[in-house]
Scaffold this motif. Structure first.
Motif, PDB file in Angstrom:
ATOM      1  N   ALA A  35      61.135  24.673  38.480  1.00 22.05           N
ATOM      2  CA  ALA A  35      60.431  23.790  37.548  1.00 22.05           C
ATOM      3  C   ALA A  35      58.929  23.747  37.831  1.00 22.05           C
ATOM      4  CB  ALA A  35      61.003  22.370  37.614  1.00 22.05           C
ATOM      5  N   ARG A  36      58.551  23.813  39.128  1.00 19.25           N
ATOM      6  CA  ARG A  36      57.136  23.761  39.487  1.00 19.25           C
ATOM      7  C   ARG A  36      56.947  24.160  40.931  1.00 19.25           C
ATOM      8  NH1 ARG A  36      54.982  18.386  38.314  1.00 19.25           N
ATOM      9  NH2 ARG A  36      53.202  18.869  39.602  1.00 19.25           N
ATOM     10  N   VAL A  37      55.736  24.596  41.230  1.00 18.92           N
ATOM     11  CA  VAL A  37      55.321  24.862  42.598  1.00 18.92           C
ATOM     12  C   VAL A  37      54.057  24.051  42.838  1.00 18.92           C
ATOM     13  CG1 VAL A  37      54.465  26.576  44.240  1.00 18.92           C
ATOM     14  CG2 VAL A  37      56.359  27.158  42.715  1.00 18.92           C
ATOM     15  N   ASP A  38      54.090  23.196  43.853  1.00 19.07           N
ATOM     16  CA  ASP A  38      52.920  22.414  44.248  1.00 19.07           C
ATOM     17  C   ASP A  38      52.295  23.076  45.461  1.00 19.07           C
ATOM     18  OD1 ASP A  38      53.343  20.419  42.287  1.00 19.07           O
ATOM     19  OD2 ASP A  38      54.752  19.385  43.604  1.00 19.07           O
ATOM     20  N   PHE A  39      50.976  23.062  45.505  1.00 22.53           N
ATOM     21  CA  PHE A  39      50.243  23.636  46.623  1.00 22.53           C
ATOM     22  C   PHE A  39      49.644  22.508  47.450  1.00 22.53           C
ATOM     23  CE2 PHE A  39      50.396  26.927  43.424  1.00 22.53           C
ATOM     24  CZ  PHE A  39      50.744  28.045  44.171  1.00 22.53           C
ATOM     25  N   LEU A  40      49.791  22.627  48.780  1.00 22.03           N
ATOM     26  CA  LEU A  40      49.269  21.632  49.705  1.00 22.03           C
ATOM     27  C   LEU A  40      48.257  22.298  50.626  1.00 22.03           C
ATOM     28  CD1 LEU A  40      52.678  20.031  50.770  1.00 22.03           C
ATOM     29  CD2 LEU A  40      51.202  19.317  48.904  1.00 22.03           C
ATOM     30  N   ILE A  41      47.131  21.620  50.827  1.00 20.76           N
ATOM     31  CA  ILE A  41      46.128  22.067  51.787  1.00 20.76           C
ATOM     32  C   ILE A  41      45.998  20.958  52.815  1.00 20.76           C
ATOM     33  CG2 ILE A  41      43.717  22.738  52.159  1.00 20.76           C
ATOM     34  CD1 ILE A  41      43.693  23.772  49.249  1.00 20.76           C
ATOM     35  N   ASP A  42      46.281  21.291  54.060  1.00 18.68           N
ATOM     36  CA  ASP A  42      46.280  20.296  55.148  1.00 18.68           C
ATOM     37  C   ASP A  42      47.185  19.113  54.829  1.00 18.68           C
ATOM     38  OD1 ASP A  42      44.589  21.863  56.637  1.00 18.68           O
ATOM     39  OD2 ASP A  42      42.780  20.754  56.129  1.00 18.68           O
ATOM     40  N   GLY A  43      48.313  19.385  54.165  1.00 20.93           N
ATOM     41  CA  GLY A  43      49.292  18.350  53.857  1.00 20.93           C
ATOM     42  C   GLY A  43      48.971  17.502  52.645  1.00 20.93           C
ATOM     43  N   HIS A  44      47.859  17.783  51.968  1.00 22.26           N
ATOM     44  CA  HIS A  44      47.467  17.008  50.790  1.00 22.26           C
ATOM     45  C   HIS A  44      47.652  17.839  49.530  1.00 22.26           C
ATOM     46  CE1 HIS A  44      45.771  13.899  53.343  1.00 22.26           C
ATOM     47  NE2 HIS A  44      45.212  14.863  54.053  1.00 22.26           N
ATOM     48  N   PHE A  45      48.132  17.193  48.469  1.00 20.86           N
ATOM     49  CA  PHE A  45      48.325  17.858  47.186  1.00 20.86           C
ATOM     50  C   PHE A  45      47.005  18.460  46.711  1.00 20.86           C
ATOM     51  CE2 PHE A  45      48.101  17.740  42.555  1.00 20.86           C
ATOM     52  CZ  PHE A  45      49.194  18.527  42.237  1.00 20.86           C
ATOM     53  N   ALA A  46      47.046  19.740  46.314  1.00 18.02           N
ATOM     54  CA  ALA A  46      45.838  20.413  45.846  1.00 18.02           C
ATOM     55  C   ALA A  46      45.978  20.964  44.432  1.00 18.02           C
ATOM     56  CB  ALA A  46      45.476  21.542  46.798  1.00 18.02           C
ATOM     57  N   GLY A  47      47.203  21.116  43.935  1.00 16.54           N
ATOM     58  CA  GLY A  47      47.388  21.644  42.591  1.00 16.54           C
ATOM     59  C   GLY A  47      48.821  22.090  42.365  1.00 16.54           C
ATOM     60  N   SER A  48      49.140  22.425  41.113  1.00 15.20           N
ATOM     61  CA  SER A  48      50.492  22.843  40.735  1.00 15.20           C
ATOM     62  C   SER A  48      50.448  24.035  39.796  1.00 15.20           C
ATOM     63  CB  SER A  48      51.225  21.709  39.996  1.00 15.20           C
ATOM     64  OG  SER A  48      51.517  20.656  40.841  1.00 15.20           O
ATOM     65  N   ALA A  49      51.553  24.762  39.786  1.00 10.38           N
ATOM     66  CA  ALA A  49      51.786  25.815  38.805  1.00 10.38           C
ATOM     67  C   ALA A  49      53.172  25.564  38.225  1.00 10.38           C
ATOM     68  CB  ALA A  49      51.701  27.193  39.451  1.00 10.38           C
ATOM     69  N   LEU A  50      53.260  25.550  36.901  1.00 12.30           N
ATOM     70  CA  LEU A  50      54.521  25.248  36.237  1.00 12.30           C
ATOM     71  C   LEU A  50      55.292  26.486  35.822  1.00 12.30           C
ATOM     72  CD1 LEU A  50      53.326  22.237  34.042  1.00 12.30           C
ATOM     73  CD2 LEU A  50      54.437  22.189  36.295  1.00 12.30           C
ATOM     74  N   ALA A  51      54.660  27.647  35.930  1.00 12.34           N
ATOM     75  CA  ALA A  51      55.321  28.901  35.568  1.00 12.34           C
ATOM     76  C   ALA A  51      54.732  30.025  36.408  1.00 12.34           C
ATOM     77  CB  ALA A  51      55.117  29.192  34.078  1.00 12.34           C
ATOM     78  N   GLY A  52      55.522  31.072  36.580  1.00 10.71           N
ATOM     79  CA  GLY A  52      55.035  32.215  37.332  1.00 10.71           C
ATOM     80  C   GLY A  52      54.020  33.008  36.538  1.00 10.71           C
ATOM     81  N   PRO A  53      53.119  33.693  37.156  1.00  7.74           N
ATOM     82  CA  PRO A  53      52.940  33.746  38.601  1.00  7.74           C
ATOM     83  C   PRO A  53      52.403  32.406  39.129  1.00  7.74           C
ATOM     84  CG  PRO A  53      51.153  34.920  37.527  1.00  7.74           C
ATOM     85  CD  PRO A  53      52.116  34.496  36.447  1.00  7.74           C
ATOM     86  N   TYR A  54      52.908  31.988  40.276  1.00  2.00           N
ATOM     87  CA  TYR A  54      52.555  30.698  40.853  1.00  2.00           C
ATOM     88  C   TYR A  54      51.283  30.851  41.680  1.00  2.00           C
ATOM     89  CZ  TYR A  54      57.318  29.891  39.390  1.00  2.00           C
ATOM     90  OH  TYR A  54      58.465  29.813  38.647  1.00  2.00           O
ATOM     91  N   THR A  55      50.159  30.452  41.104  1.00  2.00           N
ATOM     92  CA  THR A  55      48.868  30.613  41.768  1.00  2.00           C
ATOM     93  C   THR A  55      48.035  29.345  41.634  1.00  2.00           C
ATOM     94  OG1 THR A  55      47.775  31.494  39.802  1.00  2.00           O
ATOM     95  CG2 THR A  55      48.810  33.090  41.275  1.00  2.00           C
ATOM     96  N   MET A  56      47.078  29.226  42.555  1.00  2.00           N
ATOM     97  CA  MET A  56      46.093  28.158  42.507  1.00  2.00           C
ATOM     98  C   MET A  56      44.787  28.709  43.059  1.00  2.00           C
ATOM     99  SD  MET A  56      45.864  24.545  44.494  1.00  2.00           S
ATOM    100  CE  MET A  56      44.560  25.045  45.591  1.00  2.00           C
TER     101      MET A  56
END
Length: 132
Positions: free
Chosen positions: A56-77
């Protein structure tokens, strides 16, 4: 009769147990131990799959903090980071709410601070201790 078990009926119930296997995710870029320049845009790429359904989604964390999401592939930030060490993780969620987390990737951003922001000194041993 009921005492001998003759003439008694038994109800049989079939139960099918369906488990929701958790989704899996890994950060494919940058790789662990990478050194990147503070002046360049950093693209974080994750590979995610769900053996029992759909991502459904991929969330990206930097140093344990939310930094962004991707809802479809390719999953990038994409991000810009000032000089320092950073701990990157990806968190995947499937359509049923099950989650999986990637193995952390540690990167070293080199060079002058972005937009004049001077980071405080960081060390990998401090990062690992702070995360437990």
């Amino acid at each position: 009769d009921a005492e001998s078990g003759r003439g008694a009926s038994a109800n049989v119930v079939m139960v099918e147990v369906v488990s929701n296997l958790p989704p899996v995710v890994s950060i494919t870029s940058p790789t662990n131990g990478s050194s990147l320049q503070a002046t360049q845009e950093i693209v974080i790429v994750a590979a995610a799959s769900d053996p029992a359904g759909a991502v459904a989604r991929v969330d990206f964390l930097i140093d344990g903090h939310f930094a962004g999401s991707a809802l479809a592939g390719p999953y990038t930030m994409k991000t810009n980071l000032p000089a320092g060490f950073y701990w990157l993780e990806a968190l995947v969620t499937d359509q049923h709410g099950a989650t999986g987390v990637s193995t952390p990737v540690v990167i070293n951003v080199l060079g002058p601070p972005v937009d004049g922001v001077r980071p405080t000194p960081r060390s990998l041993s401090h990062r690992r201790h702070a995360r437990g």
